[in-house]
Structures are given as structure tokens and as C-alpha cells.
Design a protein around this motif. Structure first.
Motif: not given
Length: 398
Positions: A336-360
Motif C-alpha cells: 500500500t505504501s513504500g518500495t523495497s526489493y524482496v528476496d522471493e527465491s524460496m518461491l521462484s528459485g530466482e536469487p535476484i531480489p524483486v522490486l515491489k511497488n505500491e499495488g504489487e
């Protein structure tokens, strides 16, 4: 579900809001074979059934759901303790299905779990536990978090015990096999084999005989019954031949002994059980690690803007949650507010963090990186993606 002849059963109904709905449900129940009489009590939101066979209740629940209404049932998964083979799983499943109030039940021997759907007004976990205990098994009835810890401790203790028994069974069986195969004519060969095989059969193999006796008392049989019969008969027959060899010599027969067969069978089966317990322990540890991906507490933003730390069990859909750098995300939600990179490797196996913006979307078990953000809880408890992954691991092989 087991029921006595013409037993009265109460089905708690959902979404039956009018007389018309009650008539539809009543008409559907009237067409079920085994329902002697029925009455839909709109004010009490329940159906009162008189049934004459075991299948009528499950069929009634299915009929009500097919009509677009609901029946207030509870689904639960309980670890079963004491099972040794697929036959044990069938026995536990049969007992559970015949417990009053149980709509459906299935046992997965691979995971050692009983999955059951039941009417909460007729039975509960403790009643199911007593029913399972009556046939020599046990049911672990605890909260999910504590349940997994207890189960892992039980597996660890059982593994240590099995490991000790297996090692000693193999050590004591080796000389019996060597003498029985190559040195049968040496002095006191039978007595030496008896000396080594006795602790294997009586001590290491005692659980087989105990479990077989429990099954016999309930007019049932499983793998323990086969092991107890085969090794017990071989041991007793060999003991008789050793003590009363003249009984056979007088009849022109040689008094053979089979001590090595009894001890080796027990040693090999204990080895198999040890490997099986190790596999179960690994599965239990994997599930515990998955559960560890979810934090115990979260920071909830109150309506007045203040922050309050609450336990994960108290989070409900719609709560606003603050996630700080390095923290794990507790539940599934929407930023709902703020942005950050999130490590989703436990779900996707992708080691690169994913940027999370409002609404994601963000998911439980993933790890926030450097930024802070707030998100609205959408799925909590058993509805999160992490909970679904844990359930799939638990149900593997079902």
C-alpha cells in the motif's frame, strides 16, 4: 461414519436462510438411500436425520453441498503414531471412518498423517484419538506449530532407539549366520546360536510381538503379525529341536535348527524400519524449516497510526502490516505504501531480489531487503502460499 440402526444425527447447515431453501434441502435428503426420516429446522439451522446405514451421513453431506448449501464440517490433519506398514494405515483409516461424526477420512502411510473431515457437534480430535488408541495406535492432537515440534522429537527418539536395536541385531546375528552356514558341526553349535539369537528375538524384536498381540485382540493383522509368527515359530521350533533332538532322531530325521533365520529376519526388518524412520525424520525437518520461514510476530499499524506487535495467529485479512529491512514477510498481501526489493527465491528459485511497488503482491516467507513498506494482509493462516506449499509437502504421496 459408523452409525447404529435408526440413529438420530444432526447436520449443522449453512446458507439455508428461508423456507424455500429448507424445502430444497429436505427434498434432496428424502432421496438418499438409508435416510429413514428427516427434518430441516430452519430456526436451528440444522437437519435432523434418522439413518439406517454407515454411508447415509456422508451421502447426506455431499447432497447438501451439491444443492449449493453448506454443512459445517471441520477438516484436520493429525499425525498417526505407531504405524508400521500399509495395513496399519488401512486399519487406522477404517477406525476413523467408523467413528460417529466422521464424514470422510484417509491415511497417508508415506507421511504418517490422518486427514479427516468431521461434524464438530458430534466428534473432535480427542474422541478420534481415543478411537485410534483402542486399536493400538495413537493420534497427535496438538496445535499445528507445537504438533510439528513434538512430531520431530518423537521421530528423533524413535530413530535413536531403532539405530541402537539395529546395530545390536546385526552384530548378534552375524555369528549366528556364520555358524549356521559353515560350522554347523562344531561342538555346541546349536547352543551358541541360541545364545546369540535369543536377545535379537526377545529384546530387539519384542515390539513386533507386542504389536501383533494388539492386532490379534482386535481380530486384525498387519506386517508385525507376519514377522512375529515367522520369527517366533522359527525360534520356538529350533529351541524344541535343540532340547529334544531325540524326538526326531527316533523317527529317522535330523533335528534342524533355524535360529539364524529368526535373527536375520528381525535384523533386516529393523534395518528397513531405520531407513524409513530416517526418511520420515528428514521430511519432518523439511516441514519445520518451511514453517520457520514465517515470523512469529508482526508489526500491525493500528487505525490511529500507532504500531503494535502481535502474534502471527492474531493477524486477520485487512490488517495493515509494516515490514522493516531484513524482516520476513508474515502473510500474503498487497503493498500500500513504500518500495523495497524482496528476496522471493524460496518461491521462484530466482536469487535476484524483486522490486515491489505500491499495488504489487508480496508473499509469506519471502524476505524484505533494504527498504521499508506497508502492505495490506489479503491471505492469512492456512490460505497463504507458504501454507499451501507446506500442505503439499505433508500430503506428498497421498
Amino acid at each position: 461414519m459408523a452409525t447404529n440402526i435408526n440413529e438420530v444425527v444432526y447436520l449443522p447447515l449453512e446458507d439455508v436462510e428461508s423456507e424455500h431453501c429448507a424445502l430444497i434441502v429436505g427434498k434432496g435428503l428424502s432421496q438418499i438411500k438409508g435416510v429413514v426420516s428427516h427434518k430441516v429446522e430452519l430456526n436451528n439451522r440444522r437437519a435432523v436425520l434418522t439413518v439406517s446405514n454407515d454411508e447415509a451421513i456422508s451421502e447426506a453431506v455431499k447432497t447438501v453441498k451439491d444443492l449449493g448449501y453448506g454443512v459445517s464440517t471441520v477438516k484436520g490433519t493429525f499425525p498417526v503414531l505407531g504405524m508400521t506398514c500399509a495395513s496399519c494405515a488401512i486399519s487406522v483409516e477404517s477406525i476413523a471412518k467408523h467413528e460417529p461424526g466422521v464424514v470422510n477420512a484417509s491415511v497417508n502411510f508415506a507421511t504418517g498423517n490422518l486427514t479427516v473431515e468431521y461434524l464438530p457437534n458430534m466428534t473432535d480430535g480427542l474422541k478420534l484419538q481415543k478411537a485410534i488408541q483402542s486399536v493400538g495406535y495413537d493420534l497427535l492432537v496438538e496445535s499445528e506449530g507445537k504438533q510439528q515440534e513434538t512430531l520431530e522429537a518423537i521421530h528423533a527418539q524413535k530413530f535413536r532407539t531403532l539405530k541402537s536395536k539395529t546395530i545390536w541385531a546385526v552384530i548378534l546375528s552375524l555369528p549366528v549366520v556364520v555358524i549356521g552356514m559353515f560350522f554347523m558341526n562344531m561342538p555346541y553349535a546349536n547352543e551358541i546360536m541360541w545364545l546369540f539369537s535369543t536377545p535379537v528375538v526377545i529384546w530387539m524384536g519384542k515390539d513386533f510381538f507386542i504389536n501383533a498381540w494388539k492386532q490379534t485382540k482386535h481380530r486384525s493383522a498387519n506386517m508385525d503379525t507376519l514377522v512375529a509368527l515367522s520369527t517366533g515359530i522359527a525360534y520356538l521350533f529350533s529351541l524344541f529341536n535343540m532340547l529334544f533332538a531325540d524326538f526326531w532322531h527316533q523317527r529317522g530325521l535330523h533335528a534342524h535348527v533355524y535360529f539364524e533365520a529368526a535373527s536375520v529376519v528381525i535384523a533386516f526388518i529393523l534395518l528397513g524400519k531405520l531407513l524409513e524412520e530416517k526418511a520420515k525424520g528428514n521430511t519432518s525437518s523439511a516441514i519445520k524449516k518451511l514453517m520457520g520461514l514465517q515470523p512469529k510476530t508482526v508489526m500491525v499499524i493500528q487505525p490511529d497510526g500507532t504500531e503494535k506487535q502481535v502474534f502471527i495467529e492474531d493477524v486477520i485479512a485487512g490488517d495493515m502490516i509494516l515490514v522493516k529491512p531484513g524482516e520476513k514477510i508474515a502473510v500474503d498481501g498487497m503493498v500500500t505504501s513504500g518500495t523495497s526489493y524482496v528476496d522471493e527465491s524460496m518461491l521462484s528459485g530466482e536469487p535476484i531480489p524483486v522490486l515491489k511497488n505500491e499495488g504489487e503482491k508480496v508473499f509469506a516467507g519471502t524476505i524484505n531487503q533494504k527498504g521499508s513498506f506497508q502492505f495490506k494482509a489479503v491471505k492469512v493462516g492456512k490460505e497463504t502460499m507458504l501454507a499451501q506449499i507446506i500442505k503439499m509437502v505433508q500430503d506428498a504421496g497421498q
